[in-house]
Scaffold this motif. Structure first.
Motif, PDB file in Angstrom:
ATOM      1  N   GLU A   1       0.824  -1.210   0.000  1.00  0.00           N
ATOM      2  CA  GLU A   1       0.000   0.000   0.000  1.00  0.00           C
ATOM      3  C   GLU A   1       0.857   1.259   0.000  1.00  0.00           C
ATOM      4  OE1 GLU A   1      -2.392  -0.922   3.419  1.00  0.00           O
ATOM      5  OE2 GLU A   1      -3.841  -2.070   2.239  1.00  0.00           O
ATOM      6  N   GLY A   2       1.922   1.229  -0.783  1.00  0.00           N
ATOM      7  CA  GLY A   2       2.796   2.393  -0.921  1.00  0.00           C
ATOM      8  C   GLY A   2       3.708   2.622   0.268  1.00  0.00           C
ATOM      9  N   ASN A   3       3.559   1.795   1.307  1.00  0.00           N
ATOM     10  CA  ASN A   3       4.332   1.965   2.542  1.00  0.00           C
ATOM     11  C   ASN A   3       5.736   1.383   2.371  1.00  0.00           C
ATOM     12  OD1 ASN A   3       4.993   2.468   5.150  1.00  0.00           O
ATOM     13  ND2 ASN A   3       3.452   1.101   6.061  1.00  0.00           N
ATOM     14  N   VAL A   4       6.511   2.047   1.524  1.00  0.00           N
ATOM     15  CA  VAL A   4       7.818   1.548   1.119  1.00  0.00           C
ATOM     16  C   VAL A   4       8.852   2.645   1.328  1.00  0.00           C
ATOM     17  CG1 VAL A   4       9.153   0.886  -0.929  1.00  0.00           C
ATOM     18  CG2 VAL A   4       6.875  -0.094  -0.550  1.00  0.00           C
ATOM     19  N   LEU A   5       9.976   2.292   1.945  1.00  0.00           N
ATOM     20  CA  LEU A   5      11.024   3.283   2.183  1.00  0.00           C
ATOM     21  C   LEU A   5      12.344   2.812   1.589  1.00  0.00           C
ATOM     22  CD1 LEU A   5      10.361   4.338   5.900  1.00  0.00           C
ATOM     23  CD2 LEU A   5      10.065   5.724   3.836  1.00  0.00           C
ATOM     24  N   GLU A   6      13.137   3.785   1.114  1.00  0.00           N
ATOM     25  CA  GLU A   6      14.458   3.428   0.620  1.00  0.00           C
ATOM     26  C   GLU A   6      15.428   3.375   1.791  1.00  0.00           C
ATOM     27  OE1 GLU A   6      17.657   5.100  -2.582  1.00  0.00           O
ATOM     28  OE2 GLU A   6      15.537   5.147  -3.162  1.00  0.00           O
ATOM     29  N   GLY A   7      16.125   2.247   1.936  1.00  0.00           N
ATOM     30  CA  GLY A   7      17.051   2.075   3.048  1.00  0.00           C
ATOM     31  C   GLY A   7      18.433   2.637   2.747  1.00  0.00           C
ATOM     32  N   GLU A   8      19.331   2.530   3.746  1.00  0.00           N
ATOM     33  CA  GLU A   8      20.695   3.049   3.580  1.00  0.00           C
ATOM     34  C   GLU A   8      21.448   2.302   2.486  1.00  0.00           C
ATOM     35  OE1 GLU A   8      22.725   3.044   7.330  1.00  0.00           O
ATOM     36  OE2 GLU A   8      21.057   4.048   8.348  1.00  0.00           O
ATOM     37  N   ASP A   9      21.007   1.074   2.210  1.00  0.00           N
ATOM     38  CA  ASP A   9      21.678   0.292   1.168  1.00  0.00           C
ATOM     39  C   ASP A   9      21.139   0.616  -0.226  1.00  0.00           C
ATOM     40  OD1 ASP A   9      19.168  -0.796   1.421  1.00  0.00           O
ATOM     41  OD2 ASP A   9      19.834  -2.848   1.797  1.00  0.00           O
ATOM     42  N   GLY A  10      20.248   1.622  -0.301  1.00  0.00           N
ATOM     43  CA  GLY A  10      19.729   2.031  -1.601  1.00  0.00           C
ATOM     44  C   GLY A  10      18.572   1.174  -2.093  1.00  0.00           C
ATOM     45  N   ARG A  11      18.160   0.207  -1.273  1.00  0.00           N
ATOM     46  CA  ARG A  11      17.062  -0.660  -1.696  1.00  0.00           C
ATOM     47  C   ARG A  11      15.750  -0.231  -1.065  1.00  0.00           C
ATOM     48  NH1 ARG A  11      18.548  -6.881  -2.560  1.00  0.00           N
ATOM     49  NH2 ARG A  11      20.631  -6.641  -3.383  1.00  0.00           N
ATOM     50  N   SER A  12      14.669  -0.327  -1.835  1.00  0.00           N
ATOM     51  CA  SER A  12      13.338  -0.065  -1.293  1.00  0.00           C
ATOM     52  C   SER A  12      12.879  -1.283  -0.513  1.00  0.00           C
ATOM     53  CB  SER A  12      12.346   0.193  -2.432  1.00  0.00           C
ATOM     54  OG  SER A  12      12.717   1.352  -3.131  1.00  0.00           O
ATOM     55  N   ARG A  13      12.293  -1.023   0.665  1.00  0.00           N
ATOM     56  CA  ARG A  13      11.827  -2.123   1.513  1.00  0.00           C
ATOM     57  C   ARG A  13      10.431  -1.835   2.061  1.00  0.00           C
ATOM     58  NH1 ARG A  13      15.812  -5.612   2.493  1.00  0.00           N
ATOM     59  NH2 ARG A  13      17.903  -4.915   1.977  1.00  0.00           N
TER      60      ARG A  13
END
Lengths: 187, 187
Positions: free
Chosen positions: B119-131
């Protein structure tokens, strides 16, 4: 020559993927095997996302071609069933006649998970098959996932080991993984 | 000698499985191919559910061994991703160096479906990956499913054809299936 085992599973998607894969690799070595993990080899650069995905696919297939065996983590992933990439890899290794083992950290079998998915709203049809309200039939073969996966493993003399992990250790509990190593080593 | 194509997909779970598989087989013949369908051969009896599942697995693998090619229906099944049995079969045929084609009747790609799942609840982490909130990373390779599936197809010169079917025709719309046949016949 030690047996080379390809370690397949959705761990690659974890935040601590590297640590989990390293722990699996260390355990495999402790049992006298040589682990091959997705992510071990460097991916050649690509101009597009699609090209990047293809490059990873090429490297993972290359590792499977080098491997003598697979241990596939079939723990349900984002839903009812195993990760599709892992299912693909298991089929790939079955076709090559390699040694095939698998495990799941969810003890409820495929049929039990389907019943939960349909919240018990399942009826037996005229054809003798149980179906959900969507009309789709429920597999019921006393197996952990689709019959092609468990059938492919067991018909080749491998094993699919089932363990009930704590919910917060679903992808990191290595009890069943270690049981696969034990079975493969004949210990 | 006509090309023998194994028709893989979750149609086997439909209430009208036989009709849908017959329609696919008829279309394949119309393009000059010989279709091999799960369910075409009789399953030897078995005393246990598990044994029954293994018997079906044996027959389906036998049909794949006889086939020159596969068309895999990767339309998401009971969730985000393709049917795991179909993913297994696609990997099996890739390993055998057979011709590999696939289609999906859902046009949103794997990444778009993951965004909807979270539901769009996705964040980009320090490793550059969306989680997602569960810490699992989101694949984003401009592909319809896990990269092993589409990568395995495209690296072998096959194609994964994407079509947006009406929701009530998700497993019965044969537009993309026919496009695979057309591509394979060079028409």
């Amino acid at each position: 020559m030690t047996l080379k085992i390809y370690l397949a599973g959705p761990e690659v998607f974890l935040r601590d993927a590297r640590q989990v894969l390293d722990a699996k690799a260390a355990l495999a070595r402790a049992y006298g095997f040589t682990p091959l993990c997705p992510g071990d080899l460097e991916i050649p650069p690509s101009d597009t996302r699609r090209g990047m995905g293809q490059a990873i696919s090429a490297i993972d297939e290359h590792m499977m071609n080098m491997a003598d065996a697979i241990i596939a983590n079939l723990t349900p992933f984002r839903g009812l069933a195993a990760d599709t990439g892992t299912a693909f890899e298991l089929g790939y290794m079955c076709a090559q006649g390699k040694r095939v083992y698998a495990y799941t950290n969810v003890a409820d079998d495929h049929h039990q998970r389907l019943l939960a998915y349909y919240e018990g709203n399942v009826l037996e049809g005229e054809d003798g098959r149980s179906r959900g309200p969507d009309g789709l039939s429920l597999e019921n073969f006393d197996m952990a996932d689709n019959l092609m996966l468990q059938g492919g493993i067991e018909r080749r003399g491998g094993a699919l080991i089932v363990h009930r992990a704590a919910p917060d250790r679903l992808y990191t509990d290595l009890t069943a993984f270690e049981a696969c190593l034990k079975a493969m080593s004949g210990a």
